[in-house]
Design a protein around this motif. Structure first.
Motif, PDB file in Angstrom:
ATOM      1  N   SER A 292       6.439  -2.814  -9.422  1.00  0.00           N
ATOM      2  CA  SER A 292       6.371  -2.220 -10.760  1.00  0.00           C
ATOM      3  C   SER A 292       4.958  -2.264 -11.319  1.00  0.00           C
ATOM      4  N   SER A 293       4.255  -3.347 -11.062  1.00  0.00           N
ATOM      5  CA  SER A 293       2.873  -3.458 -11.518  1.00  0.00           C
ATOM      6  C   SER A 293       1.997  -2.376 -10.896  1.00  0.00           C
ATOM      7  N   ILE A 294       2.138  -2.193  -9.588  1.00  0.00           N
ATOM      8  CA  ILE A 294       1.348  -1.179  -8.882  1.00  0.00           C
ATOM      9  C   ILE A 294       1.683   0.216  -9.392  1.00  0.00           C
ATOM     10  N   THR A 295       2.977   0.501  -9.532  1.00  0.00           N
ATOM     11  CA  THR A 295       3.389   1.836  -9.972  1.00  0.00           C
ATOM     12  C   THR A 295       2.955   2.112 -11.404  1.00  0.00           C
ATOM     13  N   SER A 296       3.017   1.113 -12.273  1.00  0.00           N
ATOM     14  CA  SER A 296       2.549   1.284 -13.655  1.00  0.00           C
ATOM     15  C   SER A 296       1.069   1.644 -13.694  1.00  0.00           C
ATOM     16  N   THR A 297       0.290   1.008 -12.838  1.00  0.00           N
ATOM     17  CA  THR A 297      -1.145   1.270 -12.819  1.00  0.00           C
ATOM     18  C   THR A 297      -1.442   2.664 -12.289  1.00  0.00           C
ATOM     19  N   TRP A 298      -0.776   3.054 -11.198  1.00  0.00           N
ATOM     20  CA  TRP A 298      -0.970   4.420 -10.682  1.00  0.00           C
ATOM     21  C   TRP A 298      -0.559   5.466 -11.717  1.00  0.00           C
ATOM     22  N   THR A 299       0.549   5.219 -12.403  1.00  0.00           N
ATOM     23  CA  THR A 299       1.009   6.156 -13.435  1.00  0.00           C
ATOM     24  C   THR A 299      -0.066   6.352 -14.488  1.00  0.00           C
ATOM     25  N   GLY A 300      -0.640   5.243 -14.956  1.00  0.00           N
ATOM     26  CA  GLY A 300      -1.687   5.339 -15.973  1.00  0.00           C
ATOM     27  C   GLY A 300      -2.930   6.029 -15.469  1.00  0.00           C
ATOM     28  N   ALA A 301      -3.328   5.718 -14.232  1.00  0.00           N
ATOM     29  CA  ALA A 301      -4.536   6.345 -13.678  1.00  0.00           C
ATOM     30  C   ALA A 301      -4.384   7.855 -13.616  1.00  0.00           C
ATOM     31  N   TYR A 302      -3.219   8.328 -13.204  1.00  0.00           N
ATOM     32  CA  TYR A 302      -3.007   9.773 -13.119  1.00  0.00           C
ATOM     33  C   TYR A 302      -2.901  10.414 -14.499  1.00  0.00           C
ATOM     34  N   LEU A 303      -2.257   9.740 -15.439  1.00  0.00           N
ATOM     35  CA  LEU A 303      -2.170  10.295 -16.792  1.00  0.00           C
ATOM     36  C   LEU A 303      -3.560  10.437 -17.419  1.00  0.00           C
ATOM     37  N   MET A 304      -4.434   9.474 -17.141  1.00  0.00           N
ATOM     38  CA  MET A 304      -5.799   9.565 -17.689  1.00  0.00           C
ATOM     39  C   MET A 304      -6.640  10.603 -16.966  1.00  0.00           C
ATOM     40  N   PRO A 461     -14.232   4.530 -11.279  1.00  0.00           N
ATOM     41  CA  PRO A 461     -13.788   5.612 -10.381  1.00  0.00           C
ATOM     42  C   PRO A 461     -12.276   5.578 -10.198  1.00  0.00           C
ATOM     43  N   PHE A 462     -11.706   6.737  -9.870  1.00  0.00           N
ATOM     44  CA  PHE A 462     -10.262   6.787  -9.654  1.00  0.00           C
ATOM     45  C   PHE A 462      -9.898   5.825  -8.527  1.00  0.00           C
ATOM     46  N   PRO A 463      -8.828   5.050  -8.699  1.00  0.00           N
ATOM     47  CA  PRO A 463      -8.540   3.980  -7.735  1.00  0.00           C
ATOM     48  C   PRO A 463      -8.222   4.477  -6.328  1.00  0.00           C
ATOM     49  N   GLU A 464      -8.405   3.554  -5.375  1.00  0.00           N
ATOM     50  CA  GLU A 464      -8.046   3.800  -3.989  1.00  0.00           C
ATOM     51  C   GLU A 464      -6.972   2.806  -3.560  1.00  0.00           C
ATOM     52  N   MET A 465      -6.239   3.169  -2.513  1.00  0.00           N
ATOM     53  CA  MET A 465      -5.176   2.304  -2.021  1.00  0.00           C
ATOM     54  C   MET A 465      -5.754   1.154  -1.200  1.00  0.00           C
ATOM     55  N   ASP A 466      -5.138   0.008  -1.346  1.00  0.00           N
ATOM     56  CA  ASP A 466      -5.505  -1.174  -0.578  1.00  0.00           C
ATOM     57  C   ASP A 466      -4.437  -1.386   0.498  1.00  0.00           C
ATOM     58  N   TRP A 467      -4.808  -1.137   1.743  1.00  0.00           N
ATOM     59  CA  TRP A 467      -3.837  -1.174   2.837  1.00  0.00           C
ATOM     60  C   TRP A 467      -3.719  -2.560   3.469  1.00  0.00           C
ATOM     61  N   ASN A 468      -4.351  -3.561   2.902  1.00  0.00           N
ATOM     62  CA  ASN A 468      -4.443  -4.861   3.569  1.00  0.00           C
ATOM     63  C   ASN A 468      -3.307  -5.822   3.263  1.00  0.00           C
ATOM     64  N   ALA A 469      -2.222  -5.319   2.699  1.00  0.00           N
ATOM     65  CA  ALA A 469      -1.092  -6.194   2.392  1.00  0.00           C
ATOM     66  C   ALA A 469       0.203  -5.480   2.741  1.00  0.00           C
ATOM     67  N   MET A 470       1.297  -6.256   2.804  1.00  0.00           N
ATOM     68  CA  MET A 470       2.600  -5.666   3.108  1.00  0.00           C
ATOM     69  C   MET A 470       3.043  -4.715   1.997  1.00  0.00           C
ATOM     70  N   VAL A 471       2.780  -5.099   0.758  1.00  0.00           N
ATOM     71  CA  VAL A 471       3.029  -4.200  -0.376  1.00  0.00           C
ATOM     72  C   VAL A 471       1.688  -3.575  -0.734  1.00  0.00           C
ATOM     73  N   VAL A 472       1.575  -2.276  -0.502  1.00  0.00           N
ATOM     74  CA  VAL A 472       0.273  -1.606  -0.609  1.00  0.00           C
ATOM     75  C   VAL A 472      -0.109  -1.457  -2.074  1.00  0.00           C
ATOM     76  N   GLY A 473      -1.224  -2.070  -2.431  1.00  0.00           N
ATOM     77  CA  GLY A 473      -1.670  -2.078  -3.812  1.00  0.00           C
ATOM     78  C   GLY A 473      -2.853  -1.178  -4.073  1.00  0.00           C
ATOM     79  N   ILE A 474      -3.709  -1.612  -5.002  1.00  0.00           N
ATOM     80  CA  ILE A 474      -4.847  -0.816  -5.472  1.00  0.00           C
ATOM     81  C   ILE A 474      -6.111  -1.633  -5.289  1.00  0.00           C
ATOM     82  N   LYS A 475      -7.131  -1.010  -4.724  1.00  0.00           N
ATOM     83  CA  LYS A 475      -8.405  -1.690  -4.510  1.00  0.00           C
ATOM     84  C   LYS A 475      -9.158  -1.895  -5.821  1.00  0.00           C
TER      85      LYS A 475
END
Length: 490
Positions: A292-304, A461-475
């Motif tokens: 939920s934390s990751i999705t909330s952040t992506w939602t905000g980044a795209y809205l902005m 800058p617009f965020p990038e995905m962080d692939w270094n964990a089992m749950v893919v987050g934001i760099k």
């Protein structure tokens, strides 16, 4: 008479020989034909470990490279295991619909046992696991969700009241803090939220950091991250045992998931144990908090980034204020914020936190691709699909790498046009995510408040995905400049 016997014997021998030869020919061609029906296998160098190295570096990157060459069904050799990917709704329906006796979760998710603990979820047989999933379902019924929504809104209002009139914040860090506050209150209980929040948060971070890609194959490897994970779980067991004992002695009953699990009973009448309650709580928070934390952040980044969508979401909030005033409750969040819902859903399509779903195959089955090829999937394979890759298939979603919430609007609905299992951010079928309604309510509660009370601008800058964990987050950081406002009606 002797002559007739010789003739009969010779005739019989000819018939037997003919049948034997026919069977050999039939077996040869059948075997040859069936070998051709096995999925293509990814060839990697060096043998045995080449595919494993690519997989550990990033399964989605591997899928992007190999899907154009191998198609929607192919096999990867991972040491002594074979993993067959099913990509797209045409071939993944069996994955989502099959009973656990055919495609099982338990073996492939056994690596979660050190985190969740013994006796829960993937450390129990199918029958017990289904009963424990029933406990989750009962804790997430609509009447419970309505009470949770009040807590979500209270937490959001209190959290953002600490922001000034203007300033800059790391949105990712802020939303992560808010969501674990909300999850603590709704799931873990008032005692954790009011008294033990910092301690429990630190312990959950140790649990989370103990879930690495290598943990999937070697969950008990004696590395520092795993040792911290194990110590954290022991301490969490102690904390929740004390809370349960305190509630029992005081006779107090709270409206949270912890209380639901304490009161849960198996069909034979047996009460849940303290260890089981702790494990179920860990599983619930693990499944929901970070995603939920990751999705909330992506939602905000795209809205902005895309003002047309933030404007549409803001207009929706204005209409709701005209209709309901400042009131926000479960019914308003769940059924009257369709624009915001589509914005969240599209962020989840592009960035599903769980990039892979897996099962263990207990029997042979076959699948047929879009172009009519049929492949046999052998018993013993790990069968997998990837929401992160399947959600961007161009034959399902137009301009799949573009952020376009309107693709889910009435009359268009790209996720439904191609049939079931086209959109799999929350999985689907027998094992669809039980927490999906909770997640949407939580994220809507946060963003309805932010839209109504703040002007927001993305300054990093617009965020990038962080692939270094089992749950893919934001760099890195997601820096946002805010300015407080009172939403003015037109």
């Amino acid at each position: 008479m002797e002559l007739d016997t010789d003739k009969l014997l010779k005739t019989g021998l000819v018939i037997v020989a003919t049948l034997a030869i026919s069977k050999l020919i039939f077996s040869f061609f059948t075997s040859h034909s069936r070998k051709k029906r096995h999925p293509p296998t990814l060839q990697a160098w060096p043998p045995l470990i080449g595919s494993l190295i690519r997989f550990l570096k990033g399964p989605v990157v591997m899928l992007r490279d190999e899907y154009p060459k191998l198609g929607s069904v192919f096999t990867v050799n991972l040491l002594h295991k074979k993993m067959t990917f099913l990509i797209g709704p045409e071939v993944s329906a069996h994955f989502f619909k099959a009973h656990d006796s055919v495609l099982s979760q338990q073996e492939v998710y056994k690596f979660n046992v050190p985190t969740f603990g013994p006796g829960v979820v993937f450390d129990v047989d199918y029958t017990v696991r289904q009963e424990q999933f029933r406990f989750f379902s009962e804790a997430l019924r609509v009447n419970k969700l309505k009470a949770y929504v009040d807590m979500m809104i209270t937490e959001a209002e209190g959290f953002f009241s600490n922001w000034g009139e203007s300033g800059e914040v790391d949105l990712k860090e802020e939303l992560d803090s808010l969501i674990i506050l909300t999850a603590s209150r709704c799931l873990l209980g008032r005692e954790v939220r009011d008294q033990l929040f910092d301690d429990v948060t630190a312990l959950f971070h140790d649990l989370d950091n103990g879930m690495l890609p290598i943990s999937v194959l070697f969950p008990y490897l004696p590395i520092p991250a795993h040792r911290r994970r194990d110590r954290a779980r022991v301490k969490l067991c102690e904390i929740f045992s004390n809370i349960m004992l305190s509630r029992k002695h005081s006779g107090k009953s709270e409206n949270d998931m912890l209380q639901c699990f304490i009161e849960s009973k198996y069909r034979d009448g047996r009460q849940t144990t303290e260890s089981e309650v702790t494990g179920l709580l860990i599983a619930a928070l693990f499944a929901g908090q970070q995603t939920s934390s990751i999705t909330s952040t992506w939602t905000g980044a795209y809205l902005m980034k895309y003002k047309e969508y933030s404007s549409a979401a803001l207009d929706e909030q204005k209409k709701l204020i005209e209709k309901h005033g400042d009131k926000i409750d479960h019914d308003i969040l769940s059924s009257e914020m369709n624009v915001l819902y589509r914005c969240i859903k599209e962020a989840l399509r592009l960035h599903p936190p769980l990039i892979m779903l897996m099962r263990a195959s207990h029997s042979d089955f076959n699948v047929t691709t879009r172009d009519g090829k049929t492949y046999d999937i052998p018993k013993g394979h790990i069968v997998a699909t990837s929401p992160a890759f399947a959600n961007r298939l161009p034959h399902i979603f137009k301009n799949p790498d573009s952020y376009d919430p309107d693709r889910f609007s009435p009359g268009r609905e790209e996720d439904k046009a191609a049939g079931a299992f086209s959109y799999i951010s929350f999985g689907g079928g027998r094992h669809g995510c039980l927490g999906e309604p909770f997640a949407y309510l939580q994220i809507k509660a946060i963003w309805s408040h932010l839209l109504r009370n703040f002007e927001l601008e993305l300054v990093s800058p617009f965020p990038e995905m962080d692939w270094n964990a089992m749950v893919v987050g934001i760099k890195g950081n997601v820096m946002v400049r805010y300015k407080r406002r009172q939403l003015v009606l037109d």
